[in-house]
Design an enzyme around this catalytic site. Structure first.
Site, PDB file in Angstrom:
ATOM      1  N   HIS A 162       5.430 -34.240 -23.392  1.00 31.30           N
ATOM      2  CA  HIS A 162       3.969 -34.333 -23.481  1.00 31.30           C
ATOM      3  C   HIS A 162       3.640 -35.126 -24.750  1.00 31.30           C
ATOM      4  O   HIS A 162       4.402 -35.109 -25.716  1.00 31.30           O
ATOM      5  CB  HIS A 162       3.433 -32.893 -23.601  1.00 31.30           C
ATOM      6  N   CYS A 211      -0.967 -36.326 -19.712  1.00 34.72           N
ATOM      7  CA  CYS A 211      -0.631 -36.517 -21.137  1.00 34.72           C
ATOM      8  C   CYS A 211       0.853 -36.851 -21.302  1.00 34.72           C
ATOM      9  O   CYS A 211       1.498 -36.375 -22.244  1.00 34.72           O
ATOM     10  CB  CYS A 211      -1.002 -35.303 -21.980  1.00 34.72           C
ATOM     11  N   ASP A 255       9.108 -27.093 -27.529  1.00 36.32           N
ATOM     12  CA  ASP A 255       7.723 -27.020 -27.082  1.00 36.32           C
ATOM     13  C   ASP A 255       7.693 -26.032 -25.916  1.00 36.32           C
ATOM     14  O   ASP A 255       8.154 -26.348 -24.819  1.00 36.32           O
ATOM     15  CB  ASP A 255       7.264 -28.422 -26.653  1.00 36.32           C
ATOM     16  N   LYS A 309      -2.486 -20.997 -22.242  1.00 40.62           N
ATOM     17  CA  LYS A 309      -1.656 -21.313 -21.079  1.00 40.62           C
ATOM     18  C   LYS A 309      -0.870 -20.088 -20.609  1.00 40.62           C
ATOM     19  O   LYS A 309      -0.020 -20.193 -19.725  1.00 40.62           O
ATOM     20  CB  LYS A 309      -0.711 -22.467 -21.417  1.00 40.62           C
ATOM     21  N   GLN A 360       4.654 -24.563 -21.695  1.00 37.68           N
ATOM     22  CA  GLN A 360       4.679 -24.273 -20.258  1.00 37.68           C
ATOM     23  C   GLN A 360       5.664 -23.168 -19.886  1.00 37.68           C
ATOM     24  O   GLN A 360       5.853 -22.886 -18.698  1.00 37.68           O
ATOM     25  CB  GLN A 360       5.023 -25.550 -19.477  1.00 37.68           C
TER      26      GLN A 360
END
Lengths: 404, 149
Positions: free
Chosen positions: A121, A362, A198, A224, A201
């Site tokens: 991303h 993104c 990261d 999220k 998600q």
């Protein structure tokens, strides 16, 4: 599958969009909030509102306690060793920027390399790119395979004696690919390289154990994972946090201030300047209780049942091509339709009450690599149903009926 | 007729499938590159004009049905038109896709009226507007790059 009654806990799902009951398939962008999280935040503002760390009066002491309880809940949830390793930030983006600024600028040397992957991303590309410009490091990018999996051998080969840090996503927001994060952490740590993951998600979909991973940093956003917007977490190993300089300065992060000199507080306070997002922190704590009660394994199985069903049903549609078919995936399906632009598809689905994301997600470099200008992305959560997959399929057939 | 069918009129779909004047024009007197990075719409507009009149106009690129058909019908409408009239038409078109306009203005737009439904889809206004903003940029000899995002 989870009991469909779970939908009743998410009031927004009763929303009517264009005359249809909302079919919300954009959970990668943001997730809906259960009533108990909304009510917990309302209760704070209604009955408990005060700032933190000003504990001479009762309300403030309580507000501080609630925030510190939330920190402990996060610690337990991601299995961190110390609660001081949990830094509250605005979200994943700020967490990565914090590491790039504080760890990157002060602990990476000029000429060192930062290794990312092709599936990142923008939030896990641009902060490193900017650090490289300012600090004289080099950005290296490990390739993916055509099926959307990371080319693990190429990634491993990308680590050398000059590599200072590797940053990679746990789960790709655009493709759903789940990376072999344990193997990647083991390899990078054996090479003595710092690791940032990261996790935007992954949270609320996969169990995360930062000690088992042995990563140095893990970043995620509450919104999220069915929590509030404007709050997220940077996990950092204490031994690193304690030698990292502040990212932003001001109140609440100091030890002693004179006009000549300031000494800074120890972590986590050192990295939390200013009044924090108190209600959101408390809301995040409530979110973790909610997720823990449902059980991440149950959520994982529910979402994967939806993913498998969607894969089967979507592949039956002529002229539909799924983008990203990694063996290990989260419940995210990206696809394109022959001769139909994703934006037209998105508009027609919206008129049917179906919310999907269309665009580059993104991840412009990834779209370029896959040679598509954009994709249509359906992403599933604990409240989605098999019937909603059927509605998506019917919606796609309607798109083809209109456009072709 | 469903909402989506109101937007995707038959004429719009026809121009999407078979865009007219869809080519690079070289030489040309004016050009501009219109690009909406968020959605990926990306078109070049080429114009050949004398002091007063658009003699030839074409466009090329990729994008959604709304942006592509808007480009196709724009080139059909503007060929041979005095520059001043073309710019007035552009103003009326941009007004129509974002708000209610007077019946007189609507009449002046001729077959471009099929884009009237766009105003009910605020997220798509930028798609319809992109090639027209590129036209404006080209004729105004501005930056040579434009966007409606």
């Amino acid at each position: 599958m989870l009991n469909p009654n779970i939908r009743k806990q998410f009031p927004v799902l009763k929303h009517i969009e264009n005359g249809h009951e909302l079919v919300y398939l954009d959970n990668t962008a943001t997730t809906h909030k259960p009533l108990r999280v909304i009510e917990r935040m309302t209760k704070f503002y209604t009955h408990q509102n005060a700032t933190v760390h000003r504990g001479v009066y009762g309300l403030s002491q309580s507000a501080t306690d609630y925030c510190e309880e939330a920190r402990k809940k996060v610690q337990t949830f991601i299995k961190a060793k110390h609660e001081e390793e949990i830094i509250f930030v605005k979200g994943t983006t700020e967490a990565i920027n914090l590491v790039a600024e504080s760890f990157g600028r002060f602990h990476l040397k000029k000429g060192q390399e930062i290794l990312i992957t092709e599936m990142e991303h923008h939030a896990n590309i641009v902060p490193w790119q900017q650090l490289c410009i300012k600090h004289g490091c080099t950005l290296q990018v490990a390739p993916i395979k055509d099926n959307g999996e990371l080319n693990l051998e190429a990634w491993k080969a990308g680590i050398n004696k000059n590599t200072g840090l590797v940053a990679f996503t746990h789960v790709s927001n655009a493709l759903g690919t789940t990376n072999p994060v344990q193997e990647m952490c083991d390899f990078a740590k054996a090479a003595g390289v710092a690791v940032l993951i990261d996790g935007a998600q992954a949270m609320s979909h996969i169990e995360v154990d930062v000690q088992a991973l042995n990563c140095d940093f893990y970043a995620f956003s509450a919104h999220k994972m069915h929590g509030p917007t404007g709050i997220g977490v940077l996990y950092g190993k204490h031994e690193l946090l304690k030698i990292m300089p502040p990212y932003q300065t001001g109140g609440d992060m100091i030890d002693v201030v004179t006009f000549e000199k300031t000494t800074f507080a120890v972590p986590p306070a050192r990295f939390e300047p200013g009044t924090p997002a108190i209600a959101e922190i408390i809301g995040l704590g409530e979110t973790i209780d909610f997720l823990t009660e449902i059980g991440l394994n149950n959520i994982f199985h529910h979402e994967h049942t939806l993913l498998n069903y969607a894969n089967i049903k979507l592949k039956e549609i002529k002229g539909l091509r799924i983008i990203g078919e990694a063996k290990e995936k989260n419940a995210i399906v990206s696809f394109v339709l022959d001769d139909i632009h994703p934006h037209d598809a998105g508009t027609i689905l919206d008129t049917e009450g179906i919310a999907v994301r269309v665009g580059h997600h993104c991840a412009q470099p990834l779209m370029k690599r896959l040679e598509v200008p954009a994709t249509i992305r359906a992403s599933f959560s604990m409240y989605n149903t098999l019937e909603e997959v059927d509605k998506l399929v019917a919606g796609i057939k309607k798109i083809q009926g209109i456009m072709l | 007729m469903s909402r989506s069918q109101q937007l995707y009129e038959a004429m719009i779909l026809d121009h999407n499938k078979k865009p007219r004047n869809f080519s690079v024009m070289d030489p040309h007197t004016h050009s501009s590159h219109g690009k909406n990075p968020l959605c990926g719409d990306d078109f070049y507009v080429y114009i050949s004009c004398n002091d007063t009149e658009i003699e030839a106009i074409s466009f090329i690129g990729q994008g959604c049905a709304i942006s592509k058909s808007s480009g196709s019908m724009m080139t059909e409408m503007l060929k041979g038109l005095p520059i001043q009239e073309a710019l007035e038409l552009k103003e009326s078109f941009l007004e129509m896709v974002s708000t209610d306009i007077s019946p007189e203005k609507k009449k002046s737009l001729g077959k471009l009226k099929v884009f009237e439904g766009v105003k009910d889809f605020p997220a798509r206004v930028k798609c319809a507007a992109l090639v027209w903003r590129a036209l404006e940029d080209a004729l105004g000899a501005k930056s040579g790059e434009t966007s409606t995002e």
